[in-house]
Motif scaffolding. Structure first.
Motif, short mmCIF file in Angstrom:
data_model
loop_
_atom_site.label_atom_id
_atom_site.label_comp_id
_atom_site.label_asym_id
_atom_site.label_seq_id
_atom_site.Cartn_x
_atom_site.Cartn_y
_atom_site.Cartn_z
N GLY A 1 0.73 -0.98 0.42
CA GLY A 1 -0.10 0.46 -0.20
C GLY A 1 0.76 1.40 0.17
O GLY A 1 0.43 2.37 0.73
N MET A 2 2.51 1.40 -0.60
CA MET A 2 2.68 2.30 -0.20
C MET A 2 2.39 2.93 -1.70
O MET A 2 3.47 2.89 -2.96
N GLN A 3 2.95 4.23 -1.77
CA GLN A 3 3.02 5.62 -2.77
C GLN A 3 3.94 6.63 -2.84
O GLN A 3 3.72 6.50 -1.14
N PRO A 4 3.96 7.25 -3.43
CA PRO A 4 5.81 8.04 -3.31
C PRO A 4 4.46 9.43 -2.59
O PRO A 4 3.26 10.11 -3.07
N LYS A 5 4.53 10.21 -0.92
CA LYS A 5 4.18 11.45 -1.24
C LYS A 5 4.75 12.49 -1.67
O LYS A 5 4.69 13.77 -1.42
N GLY A 6 6.34 12.08 -2.20
CA GLY A 6 7.09 13.11 -3.19
C GLY A 6 6.45 13.41 -4.65
O GLY A 6 5.83 12.23 -5.13
N GLY A 7 7.32 13.81 -5.17
CA GLY A 7 6.57 14.23 -6.71
C GLY A 7 7.45 12.52 -7.22
O GLY A 7 8.75 12.28 -7.24
N ARG B 1 13.83 7.17 -0.49
CA ARG B 1 13.53 7.21 1.35
C ARG B 1 12.91 8.37 1.62
O ARG B 1 11.29 8.28 2.07
N SER B 2 13.18 9.68 1.84
CA SER B 2 12.55 10.86 1.39
C SER B 2 11.19 11.12 0.66
O SER B 2 10.57 11.88 1.35
N LEU B 3 11.64 10.99 -0.85
CA LEU B 3 10.12 11.30 -1.79
C LEU B 3 9.00 10.13 -1.73
O LEU B 3 7.66 10.64 -1.90
N TYR B 4 9.42 8.80 -0.60
CA TYR B 4 8.23 7.87 0.18
C TYR B 4 8.21 8.13 1.06
O TYR B 4 6.36 8.21 1.01
N LEU B 5 8.60 8.44 2.05
CA LEU B 5 7.59 8.74 3.13
C LEU B 5 7.32 10.02 3.54
O LEU B 5 7.15 9.81 4.39
#
Length: 360
Positions: free
Chosen positions: A239-245, A322-326
């Motif tokens: 269920g993971m999707q990038p929180k960044g662009g 990791r920064s873009l995903y989390l």
């Protein structure tokens, strides 16, 4: 055309991400659970039994045995039957009732230092929670001053469920792309050397830069497919999707593909056989993975090792993913990582061109 001739590679590109994203996040989990503990209950009271039951009810511990003395419990640890010893002294319940304080001894097997330290910390935390609940139930905190209107609650940022797999999945994607986009170019040119087909290119007017670019572009296309496929699997499985662009993920990936594929081509240019190229590239990739912060935090490494990680391109790529995903980082937040990968890409690209020699 080369990929179409090889029936194995397309299957590898589809199956390998499925296996790695399903297995590795669980296998590389650094959480410690189901630790076996042995109890030496010298108090034999209702309170001590409640403490043992509370620890046993935790998902982190499983009661292995109850021994009559510490020597017998230590033998259980020596035999591999227990990881932690909980020793409850005589008068435990009496001291707690009268003085609101009682001591217990926790002994952890430290052959595996990380496992021992975590096991001891988990048990001490459970004991502390047990003591706090007893104080609340018996009204020990009734006479203590309180601050009206203040409600203290824990809040976890970026990974609210404290799920270690969420932290590992972006790193696994980066490692997967490193292995494929690094290994395939490393055995490309040297494979043509062994077959003798490289001579047909050497006698043509094709320039070195054009030749190197033509060798790397197909692997960048494969890398983008693997990236998209891995991101889809991460969404389906976790269920993971990038929180960044997403465009930042693509940009950082293209920079990393240029770096790692160029390094693979350098290895291929200087190697005489495919076996030599594979072993040499395997050596570099192992160093990259171990020094990237994928499995162990960089802050926990010795100072000299932390300095060496700045020369590791995989470190910057994992930090980006990791920064873009989390965290939902922006381009400004990742400016150092992008700048470092850009410099690394120019150097590795230049080395790939210079290392290729058109000789008869």
């Amino acid at each position: 055309m080369q990929i179409k001739r090889n029936a194995f590679l397309p299957k590898l590109f589809v199956v390998l991400p499925v296996i790695m994203l399903l297995v590795v996040p669980y296998a590389a989990n650094q959480e410690v659970k189901n630790l076996k503990f042995c109890v030496v209950d010298n108090d034999r009271s209702t309170l001590s039994q409640r403490l043992v039951s509370k620890i046993d009810a935790s998902s982190y511990f499983a009661l292995a045995s109850v021994q009559g003395d510490y020597r017998s419990a230590l033998k259980c640890v020596d035999d591999g039957l227990a990881d932690v010893i909980l020793e409850i002294p005589e008068g435990f319940s009496t001291d707690f009732t009268r003085e609101d304080a009682a001591g217990v001894n926790v002994h952890a097997n430290a052959v595996n230092g990380v496992k021992g330290a975590l096991g001891q910390a988990y048990m001490l935390n459970i004991i502390s929670d047990f003591a706090s609940s007893l104080r609340s139930g018996q009204g020990f905190a009734a006479g203590q001053p309180s601050v009206a209107g203040v409600d203290v609650s824990q809040r976890f940022l970026f990974n609210e469920r404290l799920d270690y797999k969420v932290f590992m999945v972006p790193g696994i994607i980066a490692m997967l792309l490193t292995l494929l986009i690094g290994f395939l170019p490393a055995i490309n040119i040297v494979g043509e050397k062994e077959r003798g087909t490289i001579e047909q290119i050497n006698v043509t007017p094709v320039g070195r830069a054009e030749f190197v670019l033509s060798k790397l572009v197909p692997y960048w296309a494969i890398g983008l497919f693997m990236l998209a496929w891995s991101m889809l699997l991460a969404y389906v499985f976790y269920g993971m999707q990038p929180k960044g662009g997403v465009w930042l993920i693509v940009l950082s990936s293209l920079l990393f593909f240029l770096i790692i594929s160029s390094l693979g081509l350098v290895v291929s240019n200087y190697s005489s056989t495919m076996q030599q190229a594979a072993l040499l590239m395997f050596f570099f990739l192992i160093i990259f993975v171990l020094m990237s912060g994928l499995l162990t935090p960089i802050s926990g490494m010795p100072r000299w090792a932390q300095v060496l990680t700045y020369a590791n391109p995989l470190r910057y790529y994992i930090e980006c993913l990791r920064s873009l995903y989390l965290k939902g980082a922006t381009f400004a937040d990742l400016g150092i990582q992008f700048l470092s990968m850009s410099v690394y890409a120019l150097i590795s690209w230049g080395c790939a061109i210079l290392s290729y020699k058109k000789t008869n």
